[in-house]
Scaffold this motif. Structure first.
Motif, PDB file in Angstrom:
ATOM      1  N   ALA A  44       0.841  -1.207   0.000  1.00  0.00           N
ATOM      2  CA  ALA A  44       0.000   0.000   0.000  1.00  0.00           C
ATOM      3  C   ALA A  44       0.875   1.256   0.000  1.00  0.00           C
ATOM      4  O   ALA A  44       0.579   2.231  -0.701  1.00  0.00           O
ATOM      5  N   GLY A  45       1.968   1.236   0.762  1.00  0.00           N
ATOM      6  CA  GLY A  45       2.867   2.395   0.784  1.00  0.00           C
ATOM      7  C   GLY A  45       3.471   2.649  -0.587  1.00  0.00           C
ATOM      8  O   GLY A  45       3.466   3.782  -1.084  1.00  0.00           O
ATOM      9  N   GLU A  46       3.977   1.592  -1.208  1.00  0.00           N
ATOM     10  CA  GLU A  46       4.587   1.753  -2.544  1.00  0.00           C
ATOM     11  C   GLU A  46       3.533   2.196  -3.560  1.00  0.00           C
ATOM     12  O   GLU A  46       3.767   3.094  -4.358  1.00  0.00           O
ATOM     13  N   ARG A  47       2.384   1.573  -3.503  1.00  0.00           N
ATOM     14  CA  ARG A  47       1.289   1.876  -4.437  1.00  0.00           C
ATOM     15  C   ARG A  47       0.879   3.347  -4.350  1.00  0.00           C
ATOM     16  O   ARG A  47       0.585   3.997  -5.353  1.00  0.00           O
ATOM     17  N   ALA A  51       7.364   6.120  -0.902  1.00  0.00           N
ATOM     18  CA  ALA A  51       8.502   5.200  -1.039  1.00  0.00           C
ATOM     19  C   ALA A  51       9.207   4.954   0.293  1.00  0.00           C
ATOM     20  O   ALA A  51       9.744   3.872   0.533  1.00  0.00           O
ATOM     21  N   SER A  52       9.197   5.957   1.185  1.00  0.00           N
ATOM     22  CA  SER A  52       9.901   5.782   2.467  1.00  0.00           C
ATOM     23  C   SER A  52       9.238   4.700   3.319  1.00  0.00           C
ATOM     24  O   SER A  52       9.854   4.173   4.242  1.00  0.00           O
ATOM     25  N   HIS A  53       7.973   4.375   3.023  1.00  0.00           N
ATOM     26  CA  HIS A  53       7.278   3.327   3.774  1.00  0.00           C
ATOM     27  C   HIS A  53       6.668   2.297   2.827  1.00  0.00           C
ATOM     28  O   HIS A  53       5.632   1.706   3.117  1.00  0.00           O
ATOM     29  N   GLY A  54       7.350   2.079   1.717  1.00  0.00           N
ATOM     30  CA  GLY A  54       6.909   1.078   0.745  1.00  0.00           C
ATOM     31  C   GLY A  54       7.809  -0.146   0.799  1.00  0.00           C
ATOM     32  O   GLY A  54       8.176  -0.623   1.878  1.00  0.00           O
ATOM     33  N   LEU A  55       8.208  -0.645  -0.381  1.00  0.00           N
ATOM     34  CA  LEU A  55       8.985  -1.893  -0.428  1.00  0.00           C
ATOM     35  C   LEU A  55      10.369  -1.752   0.206  1.00  0.00           C
ATOM     36  O   LEU A  55      10.985  -2.749   0.601  1.00  0.00           O
ATOM     37  N   TYR A  56      10.859  -0.513   0.308  1.00  0.00           N
ATOM     38  CA  TYR A  56      12.118  -0.283   1.021  1.00  0.00           C
ATOM     39  C   TYR A  56      12.045  -0.891   2.432  1.00  0.00           C
ATOM     40  O   TYR A  56      13.033  -1.376   2.981  1.00  0.00           O
ATOM     41  N   ARG A  57      10.850  -0.877   2.995  1.00  0.00           N
ATOM     42  CA  ARG A  57      10.691  -1.368   4.371  1.00  0.00           C
ATOM     43  C   ARG A  57      10.935  -2.869   4.489  1.00  0.00           C
ATOM     44  O   ARG A  57      11.053  -3.405   5.602  1.00  0.00           O
ATOM     45  N   ALA A 313      -1.819   8.746  -7.075  1.00  0.00           N
ATOM     46  CA  ALA A 313      -0.734   7.764  -7.253  1.00  0.00           C
ATOM     47  C   ALA A 313      -1.309   6.346  -7.224  1.00  0.00           C
ATOM     48  O   ALA A 313      -0.890   5.466  -7.989  1.00  0.00           O
ATOM     49  N   ARG A 314      -2.278   6.140  -6.359  1.00  0.00           N
ATOM     50  CA  ARG A 314      -2.887   4.809  -6.241  1.00  0.00           C
ATOM     51  C   ARG A 314      -3.542   4.389  -7.556  1.00  0.00           C
ATOM     52  O   ARG A 314      -3.376   3.246  -8.004  1.00  0.00           O
ATOM     53  N   ALA A 315      -4.267   5.333  -8.157  1.00  0.00           N
ATOM     54  CA  ALA A 315      -4.959   5.012  -9.414  1.00  0.00           C
ATOM     55  C   ALA A 315      -3.951   4.635 -10.502  1.00  0.00           C
ATOM     56  O   ALA A 315      -4.160   3.673 -11.255  1.00  0.00           O
ATOM     57  N   VAL A 316      -2.834   5.367 -10.552  1.00  0.00           N
ATOM     58  CA  VAL A 316      -1.808   5.058 -11.560  1.00  0.00           C
ATOM     59  C   VAL A 316      -1.196   3.686 -11.266  1.00  0.00           C
ATOM     60  O   VAL A 316      -1.028   2.851 -12.163  1.00  0.00           O
TER      61      VAL A 316
END
Ligand code: NDP
Ligand code: PYC
Length: 340
Positions: A44-47, A51-57, A313-316
């Protein structure tokens, strides 16, 4: 998965991102229930372009697991200290499953009493808070969430870290597809943002720390609060609400408990939920409609609402997937090399 033309980024569909997250978290030793909850939050963060709380995590979570900071198979335990209060003891596991376990009762109590609170205790926190307030707002509730972290941030007028990056999140239900949500650190920026700049070899603004633009130096020194004394007071409020008030750790105590391992923060989170119908009964819809005039007055002058960028960003991402730095993708795959 596709390589972008410049090969600096890797594009993943949301299903691919989810599957990657689940494989990494499982390989790290996390139990299936935690894998599900944690992977969803990271995707959900990446989507949503966070990015700071997306897949980097994934790197952060795997590191905390490897260092023994996280209880990988903790079973959250729920109790009701008072009629409108829910407490979930996360048993040292990640916060996401504890929230999932406490949420239904929080919603039920907020509807019954007009206001209710959920304390998550003894959880490890690596995540953004907006998924929690957004889901509650989608249930028709007004929601607030707070959590301390590690003592990385100096108070306004001081030089030594006392506060965590201490986010505050707010959700408000709206007619239409999306609630109004904001969620930000009470530090000048989330620490994760500085970590991403460090990874990319990029400078940071001089007011994020003590007059340096070198990301490593800000991370090693004291971060600053946003908004001077106002952010400093809000950071203190988060410490108090999600620390002593719920019998859990302050950011300094979390750092002490970490004992130099540099894992994710350990402690509590407080989530408040208010049902508009509690105050307003059948008139709730009419008053929520008045709130729409406020949002319209903001947008009519060209200003944007917090959460507008996130939903766009989510829609994209739902159409096109997400693009992550190739270096991050390589580092994530390395976590699997060691385990597969
Ligand atoms: P930002 O400073 O980027 O602020 C994010 C919030 O402000 C979002 O709600 C964003 O909406 C909104 N926003 C940004 N720019 C504008 C604008 N021009 N007009 C209106 N609204 C705007 O985030 P932070 O770096 O402070 O925090 C990022 C994340 O880090 C948060 O999700 C937070 O929960 C997380 N975090 C978690 C911690 C933890 O201990 N678990 C600690 C610290 C941070 P939009 O999303 O639409 O851009
Ligand atoms: O980015 O500051 C941060 C953070 C702390 C804990 C989780 N995220």
């Amino acid at each position: 998965m596709t390589l972008a033309p410049d090969a600096d980024t890797v594009r993943l569909s949301l299903d691919e991102a989810r599957s990657l997250a689940r494989r990494v978290l499982s390989a790290a030793g996390l139990s299936p229930a935690h894998v599900d909850a944690v992977a969803e939050t990271m995707v959900a963060g990446e989507r949503d372009g966070c990015a700071s709380h997306g897949l980097y995590r994934l790197l952060v979570a795997a590191d905390s697991i490897a260092k023994g900071v996280v209880s990988v198979d903790a079973a959250p335990a729920l109790d009701e200290p008072a009629p409108a209060l829910v407490r979930v003891d996360g048993g040292g596991g990640f916060a996401q499953l504890a929230f999932e376990r406490g949420r239904p009762l929080l919603v039920e109590k907020a509807r019954r009493f007009g206001i209710a609170a959920l304390a998550l205790n003894n959880v490890v926190h690596f995540a953004a808070l907006w998924p929690e307030v957004e889901t509650l707002a989608r249930d028709g509730l007004v929601a607030l969430a707070f959590t301390p972290s590690h003592a990385w941030v100096a108070p306004e007028g001081g030089t030594k870290p006392v506060f965590g990056t201490n986010p505050i999140a707010f959700g408000w239900p709206r007619p239409g597809p999306h609630p109004f949500v904001f969620d930000f650190a009470t530090s000048a920026t989330a620490r994760g943002e500085i970590e991403l700049r460090r990874r990319a070899g990029e400078p940071v603004p001089a007011d994020w720390g003590a007059s340096t633009t070198v990301a490593e130096d800000v991370l090693a020194g004291a971060m600053r609060t946003f908004g001077g004394h106002k952010g400093s007071a809000l950071a203190a409020m988060v410490e108090l609400l999600a620390g002593p008030l719920i019998g859990d750790l302050t950011s300094q105590e979390s750092l002490d408990a970490d004992a130099g391992r540099k894992g994710s923060p350990l402690g509590g989170e407080l989530i408040l939920a208010l049902d508009p119908a509690g105050f307003l009964g059948a008139a709730a819809g009419q008053h929520l409609q008045r709130a729409e005039a406020l949002f319209e007055a903001i947008q009519a002058q060209g200003a944007r609402l917090p959460s507008e960028r996130r939903y766009a960003a989510r829609a994209v991402s739902e159409r096109e997937g997400v693009a992550i730095p190739a270096a991050l993708h390589r580092d994530i795959l390395k976590l699997l090399e060691r385990k597969d």
